[in-house]
Design an enzyme around this catalytic site. Structure first.
Site: not given
Ligand SMILES: [Ca+2]
Ligand SMILES: [Ca+2]
Length: 495
Positions: A52-53, A85, A307
């Site tokens: 995530d990220d 997200c 992302n």
């Molecule tokens: Ca994210």
């Protein structure tokens, strides 16, 4: 060899694999026929590690992660058309662009779980489950999930998702474990989530599809106690786009970052990397479970991020949701049967390709609603995907689209809604420092409203009549191109 294994609360004696699969699948996939099971038995397992990220630049600081991923598999540069997200996660589960799945943002008004929930009976896990795959999810599902704490989306055999609000805390959090809310405290979240995936992988009936989706390195930024401070001496490398000095080519650019802002960015980067150390441990644990069972050679492991992440590039101190490469590109690394370790692909891949790729590996037909294409053949072959472009699209929380764009293998054209075009030729300006104003509004509009096969056709360039002939011999009348400057610009952007 006789041993006891436990699956879904049932003790089974180990028998030849086909019989075991028949026994187990009769409990998890009532619709599977015997023929399905025979076919399923030869199909690979699939593990998706969805961070995530995580930013592409992060990989340079993490040798252990590279040893677990890129040195063992094939690396793609994957485009995330809607780099936030929830829209990204919905694209992974549907195989669609955001304008088709409708999860446009993270919040309930335009996106999040509230907009994904009606689609749940038709998502990727249901395609795989119906074909006899055992399915598992551990970690962060999608923004807003957990408002109904006991909700288990259909088609997951083993569901272990973080619930809100406790899902945000790293040492005190809750997991919806197949409908029962488990409270955890005192152990680091990523460790607990990895353990759940490793446990599934260790004993699930084959073939299986397992998702390990740690809430890392997303905020709140806190590393495990074991790794806190381990990156404190790390020197952070600066890309040429860091704190971009001349932003006269950008629309509504932020102010120059001062020393305090830069120190904060560096501190955050170090903690994000420390958080990834736990993800490394998790991947190692899952791989160890595959090795112990002797099934690593028949299992594809995908590593990626929902992302990218900005850390001062173009003066953007933090976040995503912008059309620049740091946000819209993430690494996709795939290891598995037949894949050359350490290989790199230049093909243009997007995150809505993941669902059709998993389906292809599983021998499953995808619904006509899918916009993406399988990259299964590109895992082992340098052949051509035929894709020339990918749509970028991003919405505000309330006011409709903020920007859209056309991304190719060589560059990008961005249309700020209500603002100018910004275009970059990555061949000569890989850090997006000096924008042009080229843009193919017609092609962008067509892609922004495409669906299913039409998206793939527009991405290939097929079916788009050339609008004009270019004037100079050095110019090519590109499909979807135009005349004069637009024609040249489009040519320069071809892969
Ligand atoms: Ca994210
Ligand atoms: Ca500039």
């Amino acid at each position: 060899m006789v041993a006891k294994r436990r699956w879904a609360g049932i003790n089974h004696t180990i028998v030849p694999r086909l019989l075991l699969a028949l026994l187990l699948l009769s409990t998890v996939a009532a619709t599977a026929t015997a023929a399905d099971v025979v076919a399923a038995d030869a199909r690979p397992n699939i593990v998706l590690v969805l961070t995530d990220d995580f930013a592409t630049s992060d990989l340079a600081y993490l040798p252990s992660l590279r040893a677990l991923t890129s040195e063992r598999g094939r690396t793609f540069r994957m485009i995330v058309p809607s780099p936030r997200c929830a829209p990204s996660r919905a694209s992974i589960l549907t195989g669609q662009y955001a304008h088709n799945h409708g999860v446009l943002g993270n919040a309930p008004r335009t996106g999040g779980w509230e907009h994904l929930k009606p689609l749940e009976p038709e998502l990727l896990p249901c395609w795989l489950r119906a074909a006899g795959y055992a399915t598992h999810y551990s970690g962060k599902y999608i923004n807003g999930y957990g408002r109904i704490p006991r909700h288990v989306p259909p088609c997951w055999n083993d569901w272990q998702a973080l619930t809100k609000p406790h899902g945000d805390a790293r040492y005190a959090f809750a997991v919806n474990a197949n409908g029962t809310v488990e409270s955890h405290s005192g152990r680091y979240q990523t460790d607990v989530l990895a353990e759940k995936t490793a446990a599934f992988v260790a004993q699930a009936p084959e073939p299986f599809f397992a998702v390990f989706a740690p809430f890392a390195p997303h905020s709140p930024w806190r590393a495990s106690d074991a790794y806190t401070g381990t990156m404190s001496g790390l020197e952070i490398r600066r890309a040429p786009s860091f704190n971009e000095s001349d932003v006269s080519d950008k629309w509504q650019p932020p102010a120059l970052l001062d020393a305090d802002a830069i120190a904060e960015i560096d501190a955050r980067t170090r903690v994000r990397l420390e958080m990834m150390r736990s993800v490394e441990d998790g991947i190692a644990q899952i791989r160890a479970a595959l090795d112990a069972r002797g099934i690593a050679g028949e299992t594809y492991v995908f590593f990626t991020s929902d992302n990218g992440f900005m850390s001062g590039e173009h003066r953007i101190a933090v976040g995503k949701g912008v059309p620049y490469r740091e946000a819209t590109e993430v690494p996709l690394v795939v290891s598995g049967p037949g894949i050359t370790p350490g290989s790199v692909s230049q093909h243009l891949v997007a995150n809505h390709d993941l669902a059709p790729t998993f389906a292809a590996l599983a021998g499953v037909r995808v619904p006509a609603s899918v916009d993406g294409r399988s990259i299964a053949e590109l895992l082992t072959d340098d052949g051509t995907s035929g894709r020339r472009r990918v749509l970028l699209e991003h919405w505000s929380r309330t006011k409709g689209p903020l920007w859209k764009g056309l991304r190719t293998g060589r560059g990008v054209q961005i249309e700020w809604i209500g603002g100018p075009w910004e275009s970059y030729d990555h061949g000569i300006d890989p850090y997006e420092l000096s924008a042009g104003t080229d843009g193919d509004a017609d092609l962008l509009q067509r892609l922004a409203t495409c669906a299913g096969r039409t998206c793939r056709r527009l991405e290939r360039g097929r079916g788009i009549p050339p609008r004009a002939t270019c004037r100079a011999r050095t110019e090519v009348p590109l499909l979807g191109g135009g005349v004069g400057r637009a024609c040249r610009a489009t040519q320069a952007m071809l892969p």
